[in-house]
Design a protein around this motif. Structure first.
Motif, mmCIF file in Angstrom:
data_model
loop_
_atom_site.group_PDB
_atom_site.id
_atom_site.type_symbol
_atom_site.label_atom_id
_atom_site.label_comp_id
_atom_site.label_asym_id
_atom_site.label_seq_id
_atom_site.Cartn_x
_atom_site.Cartn_y
_atom_site.Cartn_z
ATOM 1 N N ASP A 8 -6.127 -1.449 -7.366
ATOM 2 C CA ASP A 8 -5.912 -1.844 -5.842
ATOM 3 C C ASP A 8 -6.523 -3.248 -5.393
ATOM 4 N N VAL A 48 -1.812 -5.072 -4.145
ATOM 5 C CA VAL A 48 -1.440 -5.172 -2.793
ATOM 6 C C VAL A 48 -0.946 -6.853 -2.513
ATOM 7 N N LEU A 73 -5.590 -8.001 4.503
ATOM 8 C CA LEU A 73 -5.644 -6.939 3.718
ATOM 9 C C LEU A 73 -6.252 -6.872 2.346
ATOM 10 N N SER A 74 -6.413 -8.231 1.779
ATOM 11 C CA SER A 74 -7.205 -8.627 0.545
ATOM 12 C C SER A 74 -8.568 -8.810 0.963
ATOM 13 N N TYR A 101 -10.639 -5.512 2.203
ATOM 14 C CA TYR A 101 -11.011 -4.801 1.065
ATOM 15 C C TYR A 101 -11.915 -5.313 0.271
ATOM 16 N N SER A 159 -5.768 5.775 1.144
ATOM 17 C CA SER A 159 -4.611 5.297 0.810
ATOM 18 C C SER A 159 -3.392 6.173 1.554
ATOM 19 N N CYS A 173 -3.184 4.213 4.967
ATOM 20 C CA CYS A 173 -2.515 2.716 4.635
ATOM 21 C C CYS A 173 -1.067 2.931 4.503
ATOM 22 N N ARG A 210 -7.399 -0.351 5.092
ATOM 23 C CA ARG A 210 -7.888 -1.147 3.824
ATOM 24 C C ARG A 210 -9.338 -1.298 3.633
ATOM 25 N N GLN A 263 -10.684 1.900 2.692
ATOM 26 C CA GLN A 263 -10.502 1.978 1.276
ATOM 27 C C GLN A 263 -11.358 1.489 0.352
ATOM 28 N N PHE A 280 0.536 2.478 -2.029
ATOM 29 C CA PHE A 280 -0.427 3.265 -1.510
ATOM 30 C C PHE A 280 -0.377 4.789 -1.839
#
Length: 515
Positions: free
Chosen positions: A25, A29, A50-51, A54, A89, A92, A105, A108, A167
């Motif tokens: 993960d 993404v 989002l990255s 996380y 997940s 998401c 995220r 997560q 997800f």
């Protein structure tokens, strides 16, 4: 006490599966960002969180995972992390707007930070001490292969469905891992239960590591210190880190036990893990961008290119573990691994705009072998002197350094690409003038080609200039990516002397405090 027979292998499968969830993960993404952007009507800068979210959440929890496992019991904390990751997940995939998706995220990432280090600690205690190399090799299957195959899996899922599936696919895997953990993983003592919680340590850790990770993730896109909030976060990360170290060394109940730094192999191992992250994540970042931006490959094609190298790593890992068990020095294998990674980078630095998929097969296979020879020996060298509760603490710090190394590598290579592109462009434009016979010949050739297609002279001349501009841009990018490959390769090559600062040590029987 080490496990035996079928139970040992079931636990091994369980922890590898759980760690794969988290590691895949980290990259899966990325290939879905354009589709998420269009579907939710968001800008690229917003979707990039989002990255970033996380990664920031992940790296904050990593160094705390040993303390959390000690306080609540390693099995309980691991099971909780799996369940929370699985729920996150689902949330998401079910998000209806970008704000929800970013929030889930982050959740997560918080759960994922507890998965990887706790999984490694459980695996090390599941296997006999004399087989620690094999245990590390099995764990490395997820740690090295996960980020590599993430884009492949993501590209395939986007081909057959839409972004929520990347997800939802975690849900059945998470349920299986949770069941196996509950059923087979042995309970561990809650050594930290009832002791005071170092809240100041938690806050300072979150500020220091979270700020640093955000700076590394967003610095290039925000023009680094020209942006006030990046400057503020950089200052916060430095001050937070200094205060955090002071706090942890002065309190009786630290959340991160820096006393394990007394082990020379572990202290040096943190630096080599940082370098490993630089090479692992940096190369996974540069290669897909190069293939898609310059060569026009699709995300799925790029992922398929990376897959054979990942498969090669999977095949090599057990053999590396066996070689460690036979007392072949980990330093020697890691040296070969760093050299092979340098060979991989030097081969890719010779790529051209005409390079096809066949040209990348051998370099990526070499990278796959090199990564197998790097991850297992480097991790084994780092943790070889740790015992009992130190294993969980050391695993968390070691994995955090690898994650930070990856973030630093991506940030450094992104900045290098930005700076060197301008440099190469300026050098190439020097040759774009009417006094250069090569330019004149190419320019006139373009004009005649466009005239032959029915354009008048003025339009043909304008189109010829645009064609020259496109050629200069592509060539400057090609030279820039070549520089990035060289830098990544040289960083690992120059790090070889660090390996020989760590102790040469043969396998020993499992210490009493691990029984």
């Amino acid at each position: 006490m080490a496990e035996k027979g079928l139970k040992k292998w079931v636990i091994t499968f369980t922890v590898i599966t759980a760690s794969l969830l988290e590691l895949i993960d980290t990259t899966i993404v990325n290939v879905a960002i354009p589709q998420i952007q269009g579907n939710l009507g968001a800008t690229l800068e917003d979707v990039a969180w989002l990255s970033t979210g996380y990664a920031v959440a992940n790296v904050i929890v990593l160094p705390m995972s040993g303390w959390l496992g000690s306080r609540f019991g390693r099995k309980n904390y691991f099971l909780f992390s799996i369940v929370l990751f699985t729920i996150a997940s689902f949330l998401c995939g079910n998000a209806t707007n970008l704000e929800e998706l970013i929030a889930f995220r982050i959740l997560q990432g918080l759960a994922g930070g507890g998965l990887i280090s706790t999984a490694q600690a459980i695996l090390i205690e599941t296997w006999p001490r004399e087989d620690i190399g094999i245990a590390t090799a099995l764990f490395g299957l997820g740690a090295v292969v996960g980020p590599t195959v993430g884009p492949t899996i993501g590209g395939y899922l986007l081909e057959v469905s839409s972004w929520p599936l990347i997800f939802y696919v975690n849900i059945p895997v998470g349920i299986l891992a949770a069941y196996c953990t509950y059923t087979f993983v042995r309970e561990t003592p809650k050594e930290g239960k009832g002791m005071p919680v170092d809240w100041w340590g938690i806050v300072l850790l979150a500020v220091a590591v979270g700020s640093l990770q955000t700076v590394l993730e967003k610095g290039e896109s925000e023009d680094w210190f020209a942006t006030p909030y990046i400057t503020a976060l950089a200052v916060a990360s430095v001050l937070g880190l200094l205060l955090f170290i002071w706090r942890e060394l002065s309190t009786d109940h630290p959340i991160v036990n820096f006393k394990i730094m007394r082990h020379r192999s572990f202290s040096v191992g943190m630096f080599t893990s940082f370098i490993l992250g630089f090479g692992l994540y940096g190369s996974v970042f540069v290669f897909p961008v190069f293939c898609q931006n310059l060569l026009g490959f699709s995300p799925l094609q790029t992922g398929e290119l990376l897959f054979p190298g990942g498969l090669c790593t999977i095949v090599m890992m057990p053999f590396v573990g066996i070689m460690l068990k036979k007392n072949i020095p980990a330093q020697f294998m890691a040296t070969i691994g760093m050299f092979l990674f340098f060979v991989f980078c030097s081969m890719l630095s010779n790529s051209t705009l005409q390079s096809g998929t066949g040209d990348f097969f051998l370099p990526l296979i070499i990278r796959g072998v090199g990564m197998a020879l790097l991850f297992v020996p480097l991790t084994t060298l780092a943790i070889q002197d740790l015992k009992g509760a130190e294993i969980g603490q050391g695993s968390g710090l070691n994995n955090m350094m690898r994650q930070l190394g990856g973030s630093f590598g991506i940030a450094a290579l992104t900045t290098l690409i930005h700076v060197r592109q301008g440099f190469h462009r300026s050098n190439l434009l020097v040759n774009v003038n009417e006094h250069n016979p090569a330019f004149t010949e190419r320019f006139n050739g373009y004009i005649q080609s466009f005239i032959a297609k029915g354009y008048n002279y003025l339009d043909a001349k304008t189109l010829a200039l645009k064609a020259i501009e496109g050629t200069v841009t592509k060539q400057s990018l090609l030279l820039t990516y070549s520089d990035a490959y060289w830098v990544a390769g040289l960083v690992l090559l120059c790090s070889i002397p660090l390996l020989y600062l760590q102790k040469f040590k043969k396998n020993v029987a499992i210490p009493a405090d691990l029984h």
